[in-house]
Motif scaffolding. Sequence first.
Motif, PDB file in Angstrom:
ATOM      1  N   ALA A 218      58.509  46.422  30.413  1.00 18.98           N
ATOM      2  CA  ALA A 218      58.327  47.852  30.142  1.00 18.98           C
ATOM      3  C   ALA A 218      58.273  48.609  31.472  1.00 18.98           C
ATOM      4  O   ALA A 218      57.856  48.064  32.495  1.00 18.98           O
ATOM      5  CB  ALA A 218      57.048  48.083  29.344  1.00 18.98           C
ATOM      6  N   ASN A 219      58.713  49.891  31.413  1.00 14.78           N
ATOM      7  CA  ASN A 219      58.561  50.743  32.606  1.00 14.78           C
ATOM      8  C   ASN A 219      57.507  51.810  32.340  1.00 14.78           C
ATOM      9  O   ASN A 219      56.944  51.903  31.234  1.00 14.78           O
ATOM     10  CB  ASN A 219      59.906  51.338  33.030  1.00 14.78           C
ATOM     11  CG  ASN A 219      60.465  52.315  31.998  1.00 14.78           C
ATOM     12  OD1 ASN A 219      59.799  52.654  31.004  1.00 14.78           O
ATOM     13  ND2 ASN A 219      61.672  52.799  32.218  1.00 14.78           N
TER      14      ASN A 219
ATOM     15  N   TRP B  82      66.855  39.980  31.292  1.00 19.44           N
ATOM     16  CA  TRP B  82      65.482  40.382  30.941  1.00 19.44           C
ATOM     17  C   TRP B  82      64.751  39.244  30.210  1.00 19.44           C
ATOM     18  O   TRP B  82      63.516  39.198  30.221  1.00 19.44           O
ATOM     19  CB  TRP B  82      65.482  41.638  30.073  1.00 19.44           C
ATOM     20  CG  TRP B  82      65.881  42.903  30.787  1.00 19.44           C
ATOM     21  CD1 TRP B  82      66.891  43.732  30.461  1.00 19.44           C
ATOM     22  CD2 TRP B  82      65.252  43.470  31.951  1.00 19.44           C
ATOM     23  NE1 TRP B  82      66.962  44.788  31.356  1.00 19.44           N
ATOM     24  CE2 TRP B  82      65.950  44.644  32.276  1.00 19.44           C
ATOM     25  CE3 TRP B  82      64.176  43.090  32.755  1.00 19.44           C
ATOM     26  CZ2 TRP B  82      65.616  45.447  33.363  1.00 19.44           C
ATOM     27  CZ3 TRP B  82      63.839  43.889  33.833  1.00 19.44           C
ATOM     28  CH2 TRP B  82      64.561  45.050  34.124  1.00 19.44           C
TER      29      TRP B  82
ATOM     30  N   PHE C  93      60.697  47.967  36.201  1.00 14.66           N
ATOM     31  CA  PHE C  93      60.127  47.349  35.001  1.00 14.66           C
ATOM     32  C   PHE C  93      59.144  46.245  35.367  1.00 14.66           C
ATOM     33  O   PHE C  93      59.311  45.552  36.362  1.00 14.66           O
ATOM     34  CB  PHE C  93      61.245  46.765  34.115  1.00 14.66           C
ATOM     35  CG  PHE C  93      61.941  47.796  33.277  1.00 14.66           C
ATOM     36  CD1 PHE C  93      61.632  47.953  31.939  1.00 14.66           C
ATOM     37  CD2 PHE C  93      62.909  48.631  33.849  1.00 14.66           C
ATOM     38  CE1 PHE C  93      62.266  48.913  31.166  1.00 14.66           C
ATOM     39  CE2 PHE C  93      63.553  49.582  33.082  1.00 14.66           C
ATOM     40  CZ  PHE C  93      63.239  49.737  31.736  1.00 14.66           C
TER      41      PHE C  93
ATOM     42  N   ASN D 204      51.821  47.960  20.393  1.00 17.03           N
ATOM     43  CA  ASN D 204      51.623  46.831  21.306  1.00 17.03           C
ATOM     44  C   ASN D 204      50.973  45.621  20.650  1.00 17.03           C
ATOM     45  O   ASN D 204      50.423  44.759  21.317  1.00 17.03           O
ATOM     46  CB  ASN D 204      50.767  47.268  22.502  1.00 17.03           C
ATOM     47  CG  ASN D 204      51.485  48.283  23.356  1.00 17.03           C
ATOM     48  OD1 ASN D 204      52.671  48.147  23.601  1.00 17.03           O
ATOM     49  ND2 ASN D 204      50.768  49.313  23.785  1.00 17.03           N
TER      50      ASN D 204
ATOM     51  N   TYR E 221      51.607  42.550  19.617  1.00 19.78           N
ATOM     52  CA  TYR E 221      52.641  41.516  19.679  1.00 19.78           C
ATOM     53  C   TYR E 221      52.288  40.383  18.726  1.00 19.78           C
ATOM     54  O   TYR E 221      51.119  39.986  18.614  1.00 19.78           O
ATOM     55  CB  TYR E 221      52.751  40.956  21.107  1.00 19.78           C
ATOM     56  CG  TYR E 221      53.029  42.016  22.149  1.00 19.78           C
ATOM     57  CD1 TYR E 221      54.139  42.850  22.039  1.00 19.78           C
ATOM     58  CD2 TYR E 221      52.175  42.181  23.245  1.00 19.78           C
ATOM     59  CE1 TYR E 221      54.396  43.824  22.996  1.00 19.78           C
ATOM     60  CE2 TYR E 221      52.424  43.144  24.198  1.00 19.78           C
ATOM     61  CZ  TYR E 221      53.526  43.969  24.076  1.00 19.78           C
ATOM     62  OH  TYR E 221      53.780  44.929  25.014  1.00 19.78           O
TER      63      TYR E 221
ATOM     64  N   LYS F 123      59.841  52.855  28.209  1.00 19.86           N
ATOM     65  CA  LYS F 123      61.008  52.124  27.736  1.00 19.86           C
ATOM     66  C   LYS F 123      60.697  50.627  27.770  1.00 19.86           C
ATOM     67  O   LYS F 123      60.034  50.153  28.691  1.00 19.86           O
ATOM     68  CB  LYS F 123      62.220  52.433  28.609  1.00 19.86           C
ATOM     69  CG  LYS F 123      63.511  51.785  28.090  1.00 19.86           C
ATOM     70  CD  LYS F 123      64.720  52.121  28.955  1.00 19.86           C
ATOM     71  CE  LYS F 123      65.952  51.409  28.425  1.00 19.86           C
ATOM     72  NZ  LYS F 123      67.142  51.657  29.252  1.00 19.86           N
ATOM     73  N   ARG F 124      61.192  49.872  26.773  1.00 18.03           N
ATOM     74  CA  ARG F 124      60.807  48.470  26.666  1.00 18.03           C
ATOM     75  C   ARG F 124      62.009  47.603  26.295  1.00 18.03           C
ATOM     76  O   ARG F 124      62.867  48.009  25.525  1.00 18.03           O
ATOM     77  CB  ARG F 124      59.717  48.352  25.597  1.00 18.03           C
ATOM     78  CG  ARG F 124      59.112  46.975  25.483  1.00 18.03           C
ATOM     79  CD  ARG F 124      57.759  47.011  24.811  1.00 18.03           C
ATOM     80  NE  ARG F 124      57.807  47.603  23.480  1.00 18.03           N
ATOM     81  CZ  ARG F 124      56.735  47.824  22.711  1.00 18.03           C
ATOM     82  NH1 ARG F 124      55.525  47.525  23.189  1.00 18.03           N
ATOM     83  NH2 ARG F 124      56.850  48.345  21.527  1.00 18.03           N
TER      84      ARG F 124
ATOM     85  N   ILE G 298      58.894  40.353  27.456  1.00 16.66           N
ATOM     86  CA  ILE G 298      58.800  41.787  27.149  1.00 16.66           C
ATOM     87  C   ILE G 298      58.559  42.531  28.453  1.00 16.66           C
ATOM     88  O   ILE G 298      57.552  42.319  29.124  1.00 16.66           O
ATOM     89  CB  ILE G 298      57.672  42.068  26.136  1.00 16.66           C
ATOM     90  CG1 ILE G 298      57.904  41.249  24.840  1.00 16.66           C
ATOM     91  CG2 ILE G 298      57.593  43.565  25.828  1.00 16.66           C
ATOM     92  CD1 ILE G 298      56.764  41.301  23.861  1.00 16.66           C
TER      93      ILE G 298
END
Length: 832
Positions: free
Chosen positions: A397-398, A347, A377, A453, A455, A402-403, A395
């Motif tokens: 995410a789905n 990932w 993802f 979110n 970041y 989930k991340r 990063i």
Amino acid sequence: MPKNNFDISGLSQQQVLAAREKFGSNSLDYKKENGFLEAVKSLVKEPMVILLLVASTIYFISGDIGDGIFLASAIVLVATISLYQDSRSRDALEKLKNFTQPTCKVIRDGEIIEISSEELVLGDSLVIEEGTLVAADGTIVRSNDFSVNESILTGESLSVEKDANKEDNQVFRGTTVASGLAIATVTAIGNETKLGKIGKSLESIEEEETPLELQISNFVKKMVIAGAIVFLIVWGINFFKSHDVLDSLLKALTLAMSILPEEIPVAFTTFMALGAWRLMKMGIVVKQMKTVETLGSATVICTDKTGTITENKMSLAKVFVLGSDKISEPKDTLTDAEKNLIEIAMWASEPIPFDPMEIALHDTYAKIVSQDERPNFELVHEYPLGGKPPMMTHIFANKAGKRFIATKGAAEAIMNVSVLTETEKQKINEVIETLAKDGYRVLAVGEAQLDGNNYPTTQQEFKFGFKGLVAFYDPPKKNIQAVLNSFYRAGIDVKIITGDNAATTTAIAKQIGFKGHERSLTGDELMQLSETELQQRVKDTNLFTRMFPEAKLRIINALKAQNEVVAMTGDGVNDGPALKAAHIGIAMGKKGTEIAKQAASLILAEDDLSKMVDAVAMGRKIYTNLKKAIQYIISIHIPIVLTVFIPLALGWLFPNIFSPVHIIFLELIMGPTCSIIYENEPMEKNTMSQQPRPATNTFFSWKELTISIIQGLMITVGTLAIYQYSVHEGYNESLTRTLVFATLIIANIFLTLVNRSFYYSIFTTLMYKNNLVSLIISITLILLWLLIFVKPLANFFAFTPLTIEQLGICLGVGFISVIWFEVVKWWKRRKS
């Protein structure tokens, strides 16, 4: 990643063909100069052609139609030879241009394929990633932390962030990707692109003249000035004696023709262009002709490790999970924690991997999981590779929320941003040392959590949990030891400059017998040194680890400051500045980014460092052969000039022994001799065991010029001795002329053979494989025989047939006037 590549299937083959039929190819077509017309214009300005034209006109005016026609024919012949040589040079360079066309990646029929940039069509889905050159204008449809440097269009050096959802979602041809990855739909190609419309192209940049070109140009200019002065003196002497303007002008023109070394610039252009073409056929693409000139004097080669010293075939070899006491292999039965470590490392990689380590992580992940989560993802944010030491964070995410916040990079970098106890740090360092000393490339892996979110600005602001280590093995190339030994024998130092750690690099260096593997220097240590300390350390150190762009650039500049001629290999975006700064920037053709290829002056098509040995050898051969050709030209011009000038100046019995027709015939023999024979000469066997020639060496060193002058003077002594012998024997002017001319031609043939090497004997060089030697010499001898013994030709040139005894005398004098240099060569071999 799945084959749909973010649900983008791209154009089908039929759509590609239809688009190409309708809109054409992605090439910039400008109104180019007509190479042939330019060559003709250049030819008209040549001093030799002007002199021939004037001499031919004088002959016609004075009623000597035969000589006038001959000189007019000579103009056509000289023009044909020059245009042919020019055509060969232009063809070679054109083929080089075509060969260096950049490539790009597109999605077609759901697959990512690599194509030539010219093959792009309107509507294509163009994949652009960090380090690539944007091949056409387009609109971004998907992107991850994507930024572009548009300085070629705007002049602004800072990169611009772009996104599919932003107003600024366009990419333009010629710009370079600074970070991230994007997929863009092509909206304009060729001349319709923004770059095409403003007509700004890399092809329009003219190369500056190299030091060698300037030296040759200055030498020829000086000879032209000398010719003009002597022309006026000779004209004055003849006019004073005869009071005949046209006749005295003709005799002065004869001497002016004999002085002009017009073959030298032609030889230089031909040697360099054909040298570049020969290199290209060997898989070495030279982007600039001047690189051919520099290759032979390379004194230091700075090379990266991965893909140059090693195979660049990364396999995930070892994994270590923090908290466990064992180092496992992926082929073993892995624990859940070890599988999770590999998953997090995957990932932390690009979704469409191009780095060999990331490809290895994706492949291993696919083998160890029962359910492939990658299609579910999406990459929502990316922190590109950065920092000292470097790290990168992704990063994903789905839709369910989930991340994964995954990071990987140099172990020191991940340890710095993780919460670890001293015991854990000690354990990690022990494992790293164990893996690195066996030559494994080690990366650390971490994972972070974040609510919301927002970041952080930099990836270093996350608090990561240290997951463990993944170790890759990239075996050394099988031929690398032989390659290094070739460089060492040629007197070239090799330095490894890598981003990897010292232990791994030292282990690989030891395996391949690399000189100086005992001592290394890191990027941080290097940056703390003063300029004086730096120059000494760079000289004494051959292993540079944990390097970053600024440190690489400092190494190159420090070496250059010590008058080293530096070659530098590189493949990444970060190598660009160092590649540009090096005398010879070498990009890898397969794994090299487009930015690296743009910055470099030379591209190795097969990523094989052994090709650099071939390139250096070719550079040395071209330089040596060009020097032989030019020394030959200088040597043979001296007897022509003096044989014309001395009888006139000293008032000998036959003051005007040669006319323009004789001089031009000699010129036509000499031109092909130097350009064809010497360009085709093989490399001498001691070429790659000599020290590199210093960059400060001038092409026309006094030592070498002196040798050429003495050789020329000795031939002059021979021709004038024959002249005096003929006068002493009471021979008439026609027979004297024939004897002198024949001696000069025979001396020219022996000079060609003797000067094939300035070290090895003529008996050695006769074994060299060069079929053109026997061909050119045979043609020369046949022409000499025709001129002397075929009555119409003999009458035209005012020659008299020679007896066997007279031919023997010419042969003996021509031989002796040149062969003495074999004694000099023997003495040189004896001393060494």
